[in-house]
Design an enzyme around this catalytic site. Structure first.
Site, PDB file in Angstrom:
ATOM      1  N   HIS A 267      -3.469   7.555   2.716  1.00 39.79           N
ATOM      2  CA  HIS A 267      -3.765   5.945   2.049  1.00 39.79           C
ATOM      3  C   HIS A 267      -5.009   5.240   2.676  1.00 39.79           C
ATOM      4  O   HIS A 267      -5.423   6.006   4.059  1.00 39.79           O
ATOM      5  CB  HIS A 267      -2.483   5.390   2.612  1.00 39.79           C
ATOM      6  CG  HIS A 267      -3.165   3.776   2.249  1.00 39.79           C
ATOM      7  ND1 HIS A 267      -3.748   3.585   1.103  1.00 39.79           N
ATOM      8  CD2 HIS A 267      -2.895   2.572   3.061  1.00 39.79           C
ATOM      9  CE1 HIS A 267      -3.859   1.970   1.229  1.00 39.79           C
ATOM     10  NE2 HIS A 267      -3.859   1.888   2.033  1.00 39.79           N
TER      11      HIS A 267
ATOM     12  N   CYS B  73       0.709  -0.994  -0.127  1.00 36.32           N
ATOM     13  CA  CYS B  73      -0.117   0.420  -0.263  1.00 36.32           C
ATOM     14  C   CYS B  73       1.444   1.051  -0.043  1.00 36.32           C
ATOM     15  O   CYS B  73       0.110   2.122  -0.342  1.00 36.32           O
ATOM     16  CB  CYS B  73      -0.713  -0.180   1.239  1.00 36.32           C
ATOM     17  SG  CYS B  73      -2.059  -1.533   1.109  1.00 36.32           S
TER      18      CYS B  73
ATOM     19  N   ASN C  14     -10.060   0.290   0.247  1.00 39.58           N
ATOM     20  CA  ASN C  14      -8.598   0.309  -0.227  1.00 39.58           C
ATOM     21  C   ASN C  14      -8.137  -0.723  -0.911  1.00 39.58           C
ATOM     22  O   ASN C  14      -8.145  -1.862  -1.131  1.00 39.58           O
ATOM     23  CB  ASN C  14      -7.361  -0.507   0.872  1.00 39.58           C
ATOM     24  CG  ASN C  14      -6.716  -0.895   1.441  1.00 39.58           C
ATOM     25  OD1 ASN C  14      -5.358  -0.232   0.641  1.00 39.58           O
ATOM     26  ND2 ASN C  14      -6.135  -0.870   2.528  1.00 39.58           N
TER      27      ASN C  14
HETATM   28  O1  UT7 Z   1      -3.598  -0.527   4.091  1.00 40.95           O
HETATM   29  C1  UT7 Z   1      -2.935  -1.163   4.719  1.00 40.95           C
HETATM   30  C2  UT7 Z   1      -3.395  -2.749   5.371  1.00 40.95           C
HETATM   31  N1  UT7 Z   1      -4.313  -2.161   6.454  1.00 40.95           N
HETATM   32  C3  UT7 Z   1      -5.280  -1.798   7.173  1.00 40.95           C
HETATM   33  O2  UT7 Z   1      -4.591  -0.773   7.503  1.00 40.95           O
HETATM   34  C4  UT7 Z   1      -6.036  -2.229   7.870  1.00 40.95           C
HETATM   35  C5  UT7 Z   1      -6.086  -2.156   9.273  1.00 40.95           C
HETATM   36  N2  UT7 Z   1      -6.932  -2.759  10.250  1.00 40.95           N
HETATM   37  C6  UT7 Z   1      -8.125  -2.491  10.149  1.00 40.95           C
HETATM   38  O3  UT7 Z   1      -8.428  -1.464   9.503  1.00 40.95           O
HETATM   39  C7  UT7 Z   1      -8.897  -3.104  10.998  1.00 40.95           C
HETATM   40  O4  UT7 Z   1      -8.303  -3.690  12.278  1.00 40.95           O
HETATM   41  C8  UT7 Z   1      -9.719  -3.865  11.289  1.00 40.95           C
HETATM   42  C9  UT7 Z   1     -11.301  -2.647   9.708  1.00 40.95           C
HETATM   43  C10 UT7 Z   1      -9.117  -4.960   9.749  1.00 40.95           C
HETATM   44  C11 UT7 Z   1     -10.632  -5.056  11.511  1.00 40.95           C
HETATM   45  O5  UT7 Z   1     -10.846  -3.864  12.789  1.00 40.95           O
HETATM   46  P1  UT7 Z   1     -10.764  -3.825  14.117  1.00 40.95           P
HETATM   47  O6  UT7 Z   1     -11.989  -3.029  14.397  1.00 40.95           O
HETATM   48  O7  UT7 Z   1      -9.880  -3.733  14.912  1.00 40.95           O
HETATM   49  O8  UT7 Z   1     -11.822  -5.560  14.372  1.00 40.95           O
HETATM   50  P2  UT7 Z   1     -11.445  -6.496  15.284  1.00 40.95           P
HETATM   51  O9  UT7 Z   1     -10.171  -7.909  14.418  1.00 40.95           O
HETATM   52  O10 UT7 Z   1     -10.937  -6.576  16.790  1.00 40.95           O
HETATM   53  O11 UT7 Z   1     -12.165  -7.791  15.512  1.00 40.95           O
HETATM   54  C12 UT7 Z   1     -13.670  -7.647  15.996  1.00 40.95           C
HETATM   55  C13 UT7 Z   1     -15.051  -8.352  16.036  1.00 40.95           C
HETATM   56  C14 UT7 Z   1     -14.266  -9.424  16.494  1.00 40.95           C
HETATM   57  O12 UT7 Z   1     -15.548 -10.158  16.993  1.00 40.95           O
HETATM   58  P3  UT7 Z   1     -15.182 -11.007  18.523  1.00 40.95           P
HETATM   59  O13 UT7 Z   1     -14.501 -11.249  18.672  1.00 40.95           O
HETATM   60  O14 UT7 Z   1     -15.142  -9.716  18.770  1.00 40.95           O
HETATM   61  O15 UT7 Z   1     -16.765 -11.963  18.860  1.00 40.95           O
HETATM   62  C15 UT7 Z   1     -14.271  -9.818  15.227  1.00 40.95           C
HETATM   63  O16 UT7 Z   1     -14.157 -11.530  14.634  1.00 40.95           O
HETATM   64  O17 UT7 Z   1     -15.961  -8.169  14.698  1.00 40.95           O
HETATM   65  C16 UT7 Z   1     -15.261  -9.733  14.592  1.00 40.95           C
HETATM   66  N3  UT7 Z   1     -15.211  -9.158  12.888  1.00 40.95           N
HETATM   67  C17 UT7 Z   1     -16.233  -8.420  11.962  1.00 40.95           C
HETATM   68  N4  UT7 Z   1     -17.975  -8.764  12.489  1.00 40.95           N
HETATM   69  C18 UT7 Z   1     -18.401  -8.446  11.224  1.00 40.95           C
HETATM   70  C19 UT7 Z   1     -13.663  -8.429  12.025  1.00 40.95           C
HETATM   71  N5  UT7 Z   1     -14.347  -8.821  10.960  1.00 40.95           N
HETATM   72  C20 UT7 Z   1     -15.265  -8.926  11.088  1.00 40.95           C
HETATM   73  C21 UT7 Z   1     -16.421  -8.615   9.677  1.00 40.95           C
HETATM   74  N6  UT7 Z   1     -17.803  -8.229  10.104  1.00 40.95           N
HETATM   75  N7  UT7 Z   1     -16.247  -7.529   8.758  1.00 40.95           N
END
Ligand code: UT7
Length: 325
Positions: free
Chosen positions: A252, A112, A282
Site C-alpha cells: 500500500h 486503505c 495515498n
Molecule cells: O494509509 C494508511 C494511513 N496513513 C499512513 O500510513 C500515514 C502514516 N503516517 C505518516 O506517514 C507520518 O506520520 C506523517 C507523514 C503523517 C507525519 O510524518 P512524521 O515524520 O511522523 O512527522 P510528525 O507528525 O512527527 O511531525 C514532525 C514535525 C512536527 O513539527 P514539530 O512539532 O516537530 O515542530 C509537525 O508539526 O513536522 C511537522 N509537520 C509538518 N511540517 C511541514 C507535520 N506535517 C507537516 C507538513 N509540513 N505537512
C-alpha cells in the site's frame, strides 16, 4: 478450484496537484513532503465527481484487458471509504455505468486495506459457487474528505481507482492466499467521524460535523510497519515460499519510509518493490490495484510472476494477498 487475476485496469483523474500547489493552501513545503513522505504530486478529481465514475473507468480497462464482456460479470465489489452516496452502494452505480446487468454488486469498508479485503471476499464467493467472474475495484476520491487546514493529513492523499477481474482457475494457481485482520480498539488513530450516526446532526438543529480524515500519524506509522511486515511474512510462510521467491512486492502506497521499512523487515530488496507513491500519494483502497496495473504496463509484473501485496489502514485493518500472475 481457485481464482486468478485475468485483467487489470486503472484510472486517475487528469488534474495534478503538486506539493508546491499545497504550499499555497497550508503551512508546508515541497521539501518537507518529499523528505517525510516521498510524495511529489497527487491527482484530484473535479469537485462533485462521483467515485463510481473513476471506478467504472478502471473496471472498463480491466474487463478489456481480460477480454471479458460486462454482461459476463457475476459479482462487483467496490472497496471505498468515499462512496458516491450513503446508499445505494457505489458498486451498484458501477454496475449501471458499465452495463454489467447480470452481476450482484456491493461495497465493502476497510479503508486503505479495502482492496485486499475485497479480493478475499470475491475469491471466497467464487470458490463457494456464487459466480464465476468478479470485478474487484478499489476507488476513492479522498480529496473530498480532506481538511485543507490540517497539514498532517491533506498533503498525503489523492484520488484514483484500480480494478482487477477475478476468474476461476485450477487450485494452486492464481490467488494463493489472502490474510485479513482488524483491531477495532485502535479505531481512534485513523478515522472519518462526520457523516455517520456517531456524529450526526440533531433534530434541534445542531449541525453534523464535516466529513474529514483525522489521523495520529506517528501511531499509524508504527502499526503499519509492524503489521504489514507480519502479514507479508505470514503469506510467504503459509504458502511455503521465502522472500527470494517474490518477484514483486506491491505495498500500500502511504509513505515511502513505511514502504522501505516493511521491505527491510521482509528482506525484499528495493528493486523488487513497486513504488508509484510520488505521482499519486495515498489513494487508499485504490493504491494497490493502481500499482498493480502500472507494474503490469511497465513489464514489472509478468505472467507467472509471484506478487506479494500488503495493505494497512483505518480500523485499524491490515492484510496481504499472494498471487501467481
Ligand atoms: O494509509 C494508511 C494511513 N496513513 C499512513 O500510513 C500515514 C502514516 N503516517 C505518516 O506517514 C507520518 O506520520 C506523517 C507523514 C503523517 C507525519 O510524518 P512524521 O515524520 O511522523 O512527522 P510528525 O507528525 O512527527 O511531525 C514532525 C514535525 C512536527 O513539527 P514539530 O512539532 O516537530 O515542530 C509537525 O508539526 O513536522 C511537522 N509537520 C509538518 N511540517 C511541514 C507535520 N506535517 C507537516 C507538513 N509540513 N505537512
Amino acid at each position: 478450484m481457485g481464482t486468478r487475476i485475468s485483467g487489470v485496469g486503472m484510472y486517475a483523474p487528469p488534474r495534478v496537484m503538486s506539493n508546491k500547489d499545497l504550499e499555497k493552501l497550508v503551512e508546508t513545503s515541497d521539501e518537507w513532503i518529499r523528505e517525510r513522505t516521498g510524495i511529489e504530486e497527487r491527482r484530484v478529481a473535479k469537485q462533485g465527481t462521483p467515485t463510481s465514475d473513476l471506478a467504472a473507468e478502471a473496471a472498463r480497462c480491466a474487463l478489456e484487458d481480460a477480454g471479458i464482456a460486462p454482461d459476463a460479470v457475476d459479482i462487483i465489489v467496490v472497496a471505498t471509504f468515499t462512496p458516491d452516496m450513503l446508499f445505494p452502494s457505489t458498486a451498484c452505480f458501477v454496475q449501471s455505468k458499465i452495463r454489467a446487468k447480470n452481476a450482484f454488486a456491493f461495497d465493502i469498508s476497510a479503508a486503505c486495506t479495502g482492496f485486499v479485503y475485497a479480493l478475499s471476499i470475491a475469491d471466497a464467493l467464487i470458490r463457494a459457487g456464487r459466480g464465476k467472474t468478479a470485478l474487484v475495484i478499489g476507488a476513492e476520491i479522498v480529496t473530498s474528505i480532506l481538511d485543507y487546514t490540517d497539514r498532517n493529513t491533506c498533503i498525503l492523499f489523492g484520488d484514483g481507482a484500480g480494478a482487477v477481474v477475478l476468474t476461476e482457475c485450477p487450485e494452486g494457481e492464481g490467488l494463493l492466499s489472502c490474510h485479513t485482520y482488524s483491531d477495532g480498539d485502535l479505531w481512534g488513530y485513523l478515522h472519518g467521524p462526520g457523516g455517520g450516526t456517531a456524529a450526526a446532526g440533531t433534530p434541534d438543529g445542531e449541525e453534523a460535523p464535516k466529513r474529514v480524515i483525522t489521523m495520529s500519524g506517528n501511531e499509524v506509522f508504527k502499526h503499519a510497519v509492524t503489521r504489514m511486515g507480519e502479514v507479508s511474512l505470514e503469506a510467504l510462510a503459509v504458502n511455503g515460499f521465502t522472500k527470494d521467491d517474490v518477484d514483486l512486492f506491491i505495498p500500500h502506497q502511504a509513505n515511502l519510509r513505511i514502504i522501505k521499512s516493511v521491505g527491510k523487515r521482509i528482506g525484499i530488496p528495493d528493486e523488487r518493490v513497486f513504488i508509484n507513491l510520488a505521482q499519486y500519494g495515498n489513494t487508499s483502497a485504490a493504491s494497490i490495484p493502481i500499482a498493480l496495473a502500472e507494474a503490469r504496463a511497465q513489464g514489472r509484473c509478468k505472467k507467472g510472476d509471484l506478487v506479494l501485496m500488503a495493505a494497512f489502514g483505518g480500523g485499524l485493518t491490515w492484510g496481504s494477498a499472494l498471487v501467481r500472475m
